[in-house]
Design an enzyme around this catalytic site. Structure first.
Site, PDB file in Angstrom:
ATOM      1  N   ASN A   9       0.827  -1.093  -0.066  1.00  0.00           N
ATOM      2  CA  ASN A   9       0.097  -0.030   0.095  1.00  0.00           C
ATOM      3  C   ASN A   9       0.731   1.128   0.098  1.00  0.00           C
ATOM      4  O   ASN A   9       1.639   1.497   0.882  1.00  0.00           O
ATOM      5  CB  ASN A   9      -0.813   0.096   1.228  1.00  0.00           C
ATOM      6  CG  ASN A   9      -1.670   1.168   1.425  1.00  0.00           C
ATOM      7  OD1 ASN A   9      -1.859   2.125   0.421  1.00  0.00           O
ATOM      8  ND2 ASN A   9      -2.409   1.526   2.294  1.00  0.00           N
ATOM      9  N   TRP A  10       0.792   1.836  -1.028  1.00  0.00           N
ATOM     10  CA  TRP A  10       1.860   3.147  -1.262  1.00  0.00           C
ATOM     11  C   TRP A  10       1.280   4.521  -0.708  1.00  0.00           C
ATOM     12  O   TRP A  10       1.915   5.328  -0.735  1.00  0.00           O
ATOM     13  CB  TRP A  10       2.121   3.398  -2.885  1.00  0.00           C
ATOM     14  CG  TRP A  10       2.794   2.376  -3.315  1.00  0.00           C
ATOM     15  CD1 TRP A  10       3.500   1.067  -2.901  1.00  0.00           C
ATOM     16  CD2 TRP A  10       3.473   2.031  -4.763  1.00  0.00           C
ATOM     17  NE1 TRP A  10       4.015   0.215  -3.822  1.00  0.00           N
ATOM     18  CE2 TRP A  10       4.285   0.921  -4.901  1.00  0.00           C
ATOM     19  CE3 TRP A  10       3.192   3.170  -5.952  1.00  0.00           C
ATOM     20  CZ2 TRP A  10       4.570   0.526  -6.170  1.00  0.00           C
ATOM     21  CZ3 TRP A  10       3.826   2.728  -7.210  1.00  0.00           C
ATOM     22  CH2 TRP A  10       4.397   1.363  -7.026  1.00  0.00           C
ATOM     23  N   LYS A  11      -0.021   4.203  -0.317  1.00  0.00           N
ATOM     24  CA  LYS A  11      -0.736   5.378   0.495  1.00  0.00           C
ATOM     25  C   LYS A  11      -0.323   6.850  -0.373  1.00  0.00           C
ATOM     26  O   LYS A  11      -0.328   6.668  -1.580  1.00  0.00           O
ATOM     27  CB  LYS A  11       0.178   5.654   1.932  1.00  0.00           C
ATOM     28  CG  LYS A  11      -0.209   4.246   2.415  1.00  0.00           C
ATOM     29  CD  LYS A  11       0.012   4.409   4.092  1.00  0.00           C
ATOM     30  CE  LYS A  11      -0.155   3.075   4.873  1.00  0.00           C
ATOM     31  NZ  LYS A  11      -0.067   3.431   6.523  1.00  0.00           N
ATOM     32  N   HIS A  95      -9.520   0.622   4.889  1.00  0.00           N
ATOM     33  CA  HIS A  95      -8.416   0.781   5.722  1.00  0.00           C
ATOM     34  C   HIS A  95      -8.387   1.737   6.720  1.00  0.00           C
ATOM     35  O   HIS A  95      -9.580   2.548   6.634  1.00  0.00           O
ATOM     36  CB  HIS A  95      -7.152   1.485   4.780  1.00  0.00           C
ATOM     37  CG  HIS A  95      -5.956   1.333   5.185  1.00  0.00           C
ATOM     38  ND1 HIS A  95      -5.365   2.355   6.339  1.00  0.00           N
ATOM     39  CD2 HIS A  95      -4.741   0.337   4.963  1.00  0.00           C
ATOM     40  CE1 HIS A  95      -4.138   2.140   6.573  1.00  0.00           C
ATOM     41  NE2 HIS A  95      -3.868   1.046   5.926  1.00  0.00           N
ATOM     42  N   GLU A  97      -7.052   4.151   7.935  1.00  0.00           N
ATOM     43  CA  GLU A  97      -6.863   5.501   7.687  1.00  0.00           C
ATOM     44  C   GLU A  97      -8.219   6.126   6.945  1.00  0.00           C
ATOM     45  O   GLU A  97      -8.436   7.343   7.219  1.00  0.00           O
ATOM     46  CB  GLU A  97      -5.660   5.968   6.826  1.00  0.00           C
ATOM     47  CG  GLU A  97      -4.353   5.516   7.593  1.00  0.00           C
ATOM     48  CD  GLU A  97      -3.081   5.143   6.692  1.00  0.00           C
ATOM     49  OE1 GLU A  97      -1.966   4.842   7.358  1.00  0.00           O
ATOM     50  OE2 GLU A  97      -3.153   5.085   5.717  1.00  0.00           O
ATOM     51  N   GLU A 167      -5.307  -5.438  10.459  1.00  0.00           N
ATOM     52  CA  GLU A 167      -4.233  -4.429  10.712  1.00  0.00           C
ATOM     53  C   GLU A 167      -4.743  -3.593  12.229  1.00  0.00           C
ATOM     54  O   GLU A 167      -5.623  -2.696  12.158  1.00  0.00           O
ATOM     55  CB  GLU A 167      -4.339  -3.254   9.588  1.00  0.00           C
ATOM     56  CG  GLU A 167      -3.687  -3.683   8.356  1.00  0.00           C
ATOM     57  CD  GLU A 167      -3.545  -2.552   7.535  1.00  0.00           C
ATOM     58  OE1 GLU A 167      -2.614  -2.389   7.011  1.00  0.00           O
ATOM     59  OE2 GLU A 167      -4.424  -1.706   7.277  1.00  0.00           O
ATOM     60  N   GLY A 173       2.341   2.284  11.084  1.00  0.00           N
ATOM     61  CA  GLY A 173       3.092   3.605  10.863  1.00  0.00           C
ATOM     62  C   GLY A 173       3.679   3.818  12.144  1.00  0.00           C
ATOM     63  O   GLY A 173       4.399   4.796  12.211  1.00  0.00           O
ATOM     64  N   SER A 213       3.125  -2.216  10.117  1.00  0.00           N
ATOM     65  CA  SER A 213       4.816  -1.956  10.340  1.00  0.00           C
ATOM     66  C   SER A 213       5.428  -3.452   9.998  1.00  0.00           C
ATOM     67  O   SER A 213       6.377  -3.837  10.836  1.00  0.00           O
ATOM     68  CB  SER A 213       5.219  -1.583  11.770  1.00  0.00           C
ATOM     69  OG  SER A 213       4.631  -0.476  11.990  1.00  0.00           O
ATOM     70  N   GLY A 234       3.004  -1.382   4.230  1.00  0.00           N
ATOM     71  CA  GLY A 234       2.931   0.330   3.840  1.00  0.00           C
ATOM     72  C   GLY A 234       4.467   0.621   3.830  1.00  0.00           C
ATOM     73  O   GLY A 234       5.032   0.286   2.488  1.00  0.00           O
ATOM     74  N   GLY A 235       5.176   1.244   4.567  1.00  0.00           N
ATOM     75  CA  GLY A 235       6.348   1.867   4.154  1.00  0.00           C
ATOM     76  C   GLY A 235       7.496   1.139   3.731  1.00  0.00           C
ATOM     77  O   GLY A 235       8.101   1.568   2.671  1.00  0.00           O
TER      78      GLY A 235
END
Length: 251
Positions: A9-11, A95, A97, A167, A173, A213, A234-235
């Site tokens: 997920n590149w957000k 998600h 977010e 999640e 994050g 994470s 994610g990151g």
């Protein structure tokens, strides 16, 4: 056997040129991987740019959200048909977010999942509890509510393509990761909810991913758990080498 899924997920990162550069870096690093389903989810503006770059690879394309109507006076929204037109095969729905910042509810998630399935997209359906809920001992209560709410009204046949992503919100994050035991416990519980809603056969087939994470140094322990079928990353998905290392967790 459930085929593992590693989804990135590149957000809100990566312009078209940056996304193409990332795929150029990633594709050779995961070439020949056929025992893991690989998915990347860029922002809407990047989606139409990537199919040509992904041609000949085993990497699928996902969107990060979808609307439940095909068209109409819905400024700022994107429909399943439009995502298909842009080259997407999967879509992330619900998600944390989206729930936290944009008012997503179990009811809107349910409408989006139904629309995605009707539009021949594979939903990656996200669930997860907040830190407050976990500390209050309400993790299972929250997860059951989210699973039942998100999947309400689906038949077992309709449900079959859905991928679930657990999640824990407190681990997204933050650098915190649920322990392998905490993650396994939540995944096993979610699989049990699916069994009660549909059947044991449906529960045995559904793939449940862990997100929060995930990094190259913790993915192997998570993936050793019997009910964890992959990761929503994610990151660590924003760099080809780290994402490829996660994809190749079993090597």
């Amino acid at each position: 056997m459930r085929k593992p899924v590693i989804a990135g997920n590149w957000k809100l990162y990566k312009t078209k040129d940056e996304a193409l550069a990332l795929i150029e870096e990633l594709a050779p690093l995961v070439a020949g991987v056929d025992n893991v389903e690989i998915v990347v989810a860029p922002v809407f503006t990047v989606l139409p740019t990537l199919p040509a770059a992904l041609a000949g690879t085993s990497i699928s394309l996902a969107a990060q959200d979808v609307f439940w109507e095909e068209e109409g006076a819905f400024t700022g929204e994107v429909s399943p048909r439009m995502l298909l037109d842009a080259g997407a095969s999967h879509v992330i729905i619900g998600h944390s977010e989206r729930r936290q910042y944009f008012g997503e509810t179990d009811q809107t998630v349910n409408k989006k999942i139904k629309a995605a399935l009707k539009g021949a997209l594979v939903p990656i359906f996200c669930i997860g509890e907040t830190l407050d809920a976990r500390e209050a001992g309400d993790t299972f209560k929250v997860l059951e509510r989210q699973v039942r709410g998100g999947l309400e009204g689906l038949t077992e046949t309709q449900f079959a393509p859905v991928i679930i992503a657990y999640e824990p919100v407190w681990a997204i994050g933050t650098g915190k990761v649920a322990t392998d035991e905490q993650a396994q416990e939540a995944h096993a519980f979610v699989r049990g909810v699916v069994a009660r809603m549909f059947s044991k056969a449906a529960a045995d087939k559904v793939r449940i991913l862990y997100g929060g994470s995930v990094k190259p140094d913790n993915v192997k322990g998570l993936m050793a758990s019997p009910d964890i079928d992959g990761a929503l990353v994610g990151g660590a998905s924003l760099k080809g080498a780290s994402f490829a290392s996660i994809v190749r967790y079993g090597e």
